[in-house]
Design an enzyme around this catalytic site. Sequence first.
Site, mmCIF file in Angstrom:
data_model
loop_
_atom_site.group_PDB
_atom_site.id
_atom_site.type_symbol
_atom_site.label_atom_id
_atom_site.label_comp_id
_atom_site.label_asym_id
_atom_site.label_seq_id
_atom_site.Cartn_x
_atom_site.Cartn_y
_atom_site.Cartn_z
ATOM 1 N N CYS A 75 0.665 -1.121 0.103
ATOM 2 C CA CYS A 75 -0.183 0.380 -0.608
ATOM 3 C C CYS A 75 0.814 1.110 0.171
ATOM 4 O O CYS A 75 1.670 1.164 0.479
ATOM 5 C CB CYS A 75 -1.067 -0.001 1.304
ATOM 6 S SG CYS A 75 -2.118 1.512 1.605
ATOM 7 N N CYS A 81 -2.044 6.440 6.172
ATOM 8 C CA CYS A 81 -3.441 5.922 6.467
ATOM 9 C C CYS A 81 -3.751 5.621 7.418
ATOM 10 O O CYS A 81 -2.533 4.658 8.392
ATOM 11 C CB CYS A 81 -3.788 5.712 5.121
ATOM 12 S SG CYS A 81 -5.197 5.002 5.474
ATOM 13 N N CYS A 84 -5.108 0.532 8.109
ATOM 14 C CA CYS A 84 -4.866 -0.416 8.410
ATOM 15 C C CYS A 84 -3.373 0.099 9.605
ATOM 16 O O CYS A 84 -2.828 0.985 8.984
ATOM 17 C CB CYS A 84 -4.090 -1.589 7.468
ATOM 18 S SG CYS A 84 -6.184 -1.391 6.104
ATOM 19 N N CYS A 162 -7.023 1.642 -2.611
ATOM 20 C CA CYS A 162 -7.368 0.928 -1.448
ATOM 21 C C CYS A 162 -7.195 -0.207 -2.021
ATOM 22 O O CYS A 162 -8.127 -1.205 -2.266
ATOM 23 C CB CYS A 162 -8.745 1.292 -0.672
ATOM 24 S SG CYS A 162 -8.427 0.938 0.249
ATOM 25 N N CYS A 409 -15.342 -10.883 18.526
ATOM 26 C CA CYS A 409 -14.792 -9.653 17.757
ATOM 27 C C CYS A 409 -13.662 -9.709 18.785
ATOM 28 O O CYS A 409 -12.505 -8.241 17.975
ATOM 29 C CB CYS A 409 -15.459 -8.636 16.881
ATOM 30 S SG CYS A 409 -16.651 -7.899 17.895
#
Length: 456
Positions: A75, A81, A84, A162, A409
């Site tokens: 990336c 960014c 992530c 992306c 999660c």
Amino acid sequence: MKGPVSIGDKLDLNIIDLTNQGLGVGKVEGFTIFVEGGLPGDELIAEIKKTKKNFAEAKAVEIKNPSSKRQISECKYYKNCGGCQLHELDYRAQLDIKTNMVKDAIERIGKLEDVKINPTIGMETPFRYRNKGMFKVGEKEGNISIGYFKNKSHEVVDIEECIIQDEVVDKVLKIVKEYMEKYNVQAYNKKTNKGTIRDIVTRKAKDGSTMVIIVTTSEKLPYKDELIKSLKTVKEVVSIYQNINKKKTPVVLGNKNIKLYGEDKIVDYIDKFKFYISPNSFFQVNPIQTEVLYKKALEYLDLNGGETVFDLYCGIGTISLFISEKAKSVYGVEIVSDAIKDAEENAKLNNVRNIEFIEGKSEEIAPKLLKEGIKADKIVVDPPRKGCDEKLLETIVKIKPETVVYVSCNPSTLARDLKYLDENGYKVIEVQPVDMFPWTMHVECVTLLTRNEDKE
Ligand SMILES: C[S@@+](CC[C@H](N)C(=O)[O-])C[C@H]1O[C@@H](n2cnc3c(N)ncnc32)[C@H](O)[C@@H]1O
């Protein structure tokens, strides 16, 4: 008491661990330093940015001896960014870290020693996996930027692609940016509460059909027809909506949707089951790994067709539908009214008749069902990050299902709840982590618990 470091210090550090926010962990005289840009195994120089009583925050300024697990990021935007965290970490190493994170939580928080924790199931190709994109729209010195927020900031990092989204999304973002620049359409400014476009949301089904949602501050959208015409040139775009969000809120979507073009809904699949997707409906974002996760849950349930199953925290009924064929009856319980409506519609769409969806809190509905004499032979729970309410865990113990399958999660709340169930008549047999979100620190787990007859 002051720690051994001060703001501006540049220190040699060995990174020994990673936090669940993706920060490297180093130590100076036993004092913890969280290092942005540090990966386990790195020897680096870190500059201290903030000091607290028990820890300091720093940024890696030079990697002197990189970890063997480092890779060159695919990336281009990873340094700025905030989308992530792990783009410089080899994918296999990410999976190992996630397995260890789960193991650590189960042992430290859950105090469970002999649980089988399987290696995290990763993706064969951990790119372009998301079916949903949510992009911020910003403006800096007259230039439009569309992308994600910079880490710990509200500055939008402008991206042309992306790599965790479908290529269609790259095309959509380019079109919206060109349109805004050409027609001088303003981006929403949070500080002044002015501007027109706040966010761009994309939803993609397995067959490629894509819905584009332009989130605006009012019904006004200048040169709307020109925008629609340009978006229609992307053949996958089958539905375009304008969503109105007038509130000063970080919540992306408002309640009002105006269809601008095409289909009302797109149809997505999990295995053979169809699901309607409308602008606001919840749907798992990684369809490939969702199937892996649900198949594991179904395997752990080990249904023979005669059982009553509760699917608690059922969302739009995806797990309920997935297990319905193998059960006698399923009760899906969910707090969000719209999700229950979607669940009922999805059951109809798939001609499934053995599920009853109930709107309400799992911790209130489960005791009610028990009181009415409806008992589950097996129970699936899939709560949000905060885990199950203790009242629900108490009820599960009273219902005495032979199997509980816990989808989670958040390893920390999973471990806390497993401890409760372990102390109250259940044995934690196996935990299977599944990587639903490559390049981020998130990990999903599915856990099998069986009733421990010894504790009767
Ligand atoms: C992690 S999602 C799981 C959704 C679904 N099982 C799936 O796989 O798509 C958790 C769901 O629990 C719902 N929820 C949150 N608190 C709840 C509660 N107390 N009782 C019932 N549902 C709740 C949320 O609205 C959300 O749909």
